[in-house]
Motif scaffolding. Structure first.
Motif, PDB file in Angstrom:
ATOM      1  N   THR A 246     -64.425  46.516 -51.528  1.00  0.00           N
ATOM      2  CA  THR A 246     -63.415  46.905 -50.565  1.00  0.00           C
ATOM      3  C   THR A 246     -62.246  45.937 -50.616  1.00  0.00           C
ATOM      4  OG1 THR A 246     -64.499  45.660 -48.845  1.00  0.00           O
ATOM      5  CG2 THR A 246     -65.039  48.027 -48.995  1.00  0.00           C
ATOM      6  N   GLY A 247     -61.057  46.434 -50.389  1.00  0.00           N
ATOM      7  CA  GLY A 247     -59.883  45.591 -50.376  1.00  0.00           C
ATOM      8  C   GLY A 247     -59.368  45.242 -51.754  1.00  0.00           C
ATOM      9  N   THR A 248     -60.030  45.738 -52.790  1.00  0.00           N
ATOM     10  CA  THR A 248     -59.648  45.435 -54.161  1.00  0.00           C
ATOM     11  C   THR A 248     -59.002  46.663 -54.792  1.00  0.00           C
ATOM     12  OG1 THR A 248     -61.494  43.903 -54.362  1.00  0.00           O
ATOM     13  CG2 THR A 248     -60.545  44.696 -56.399  1.00  0.00           C
ATOM     14  N   THR A 249     -57.954  46.452 -55.544  1.00  0.00           N
ATOM     15  CA  THR A 249     -57.310  47.554 -56.253  1.00  0.00           C
ATOM     16  C   THR A 249     -58.025  47.797 -57.572  1.00  0.00           C
ATOM     17  OG1 THR A 249     -55.180  46.997 -55.269  1.00  0.00           O
ATOM     18  CG2 THR A 249     -55.157  48.375 -57.250  1.00  0.00           C
ATOM     19  N   TRP A 250     -58.425  49.043 -57.807  1.00  0.00           N
ATOM     20  CA  TRP A 250     -59.084  49.435 -59.053  1.00  0.00           C
ATOM     21  C   TRP A 250     -58.137  50.296 -59.873  1.00  0.00           C
ATOM     22  CZ3 TRP A 250     -63.937  48.427 -61.062  1.00  0.00           C
ATOM     23  CH2 TRP A 250     -64.759  47.635 -60.266  1.00  0.00           C
ATOM     24  N   TRP A 251     -58.188  50.134 -61.182  1.00  0.00           N
ATOM     25  CA  TRP A 251     -57.365  50.903 -62.106  1.00  0.00           C
ATOM     26  C   TRP A 251     -58.291  51.713 -63.009  1.00  0.00           C
ATOM     27  CZ3 TRP A 251     -52.470  50.668 -60.760  1.00  0.00           C
ATOM     28  CH2 TRP A 251     -52.021  49.540 -60.075  1.00  0.00           C
TER      29      TRP A 251
END
Length: 167
Positions: free
Chosen positions: A1-6
């Motif tokens: 959570t709170g992390t940007t995933w690509w």
């Protein structure tokens, strides 16, 4: 959570609390960390003839190190992908079964890579030469998944992803 995933390649979705492939081909998903010295741990599952992999020390969308269950689950391989071309660095005969969840963990500190299957260390590898330079933890800071599903019926799932370090 709170992390940007690509997700630069492939097709993946979250369903039933797990990240999974939704179509054939290679799929990559990653997050960028502050540093590449990490412990990456994930619970993964494969169905059919897939290749679930934990990505670490990623430099770009097509250049990274990863550990994958391959050969219909009969081997675990440490591989590098450079500009989309995969090379096997180490192969270990370790069995996983279709439909069964298992834990893959990678400890990557400086040039030393250790891989664990369900808590048991199965391989140790020392990066050297151009590999040590290309995958230097100061620049190779991506971690995530590399999944290969030959058809839509062959799926790979991941339900837990924990990174320790990387700061």
């Amino acid at each position: 959570t709170g992390t940007t995933w690509w997700t630069p390649t492939g097709t993946m979705a979250v369903a039933g609390g797990a990240l999974r492939t939704t179509g054939p081909g290679v799929s990559v998903a990653y997050t960028t960390l502050a540093h590449g010295d990490v412990q990456v741990e994930a619970d993964v599952q494969w169905l059919g003839n897939t290749s679930p992999g934990v990505l670490f020390r990623g430099v770009s969308d097509a250049t990274f190190l990863y550990v994958a269950a391959e050969g219909s689950g009969s081997v675990i391989r440490l591989k590098k992908s450079e500009a989309g071309v995969d090379t096997v660095l180490v192969t270990v005969n370790e069995a996983t079964r279709s439909g069964q969840w298992f834990m893959l963990r990678v400890d990557a500190y400086a040039d030393l890579i250790r891989v664990y299957l369900d808590g048991h260390r199965i391989l140790t590898h020392q990066l050297a030469g151009t590999d040590a330079t290309t995958f230097d933890p100061a620049v190779a800071r991506r971690a995530g998944f590399r999944m290969n599903a030959p058809s839509a019926a062959n799926v790979m799932r991941a339900r837990r992803f924990v990174v320790t370090g990387g700061t």
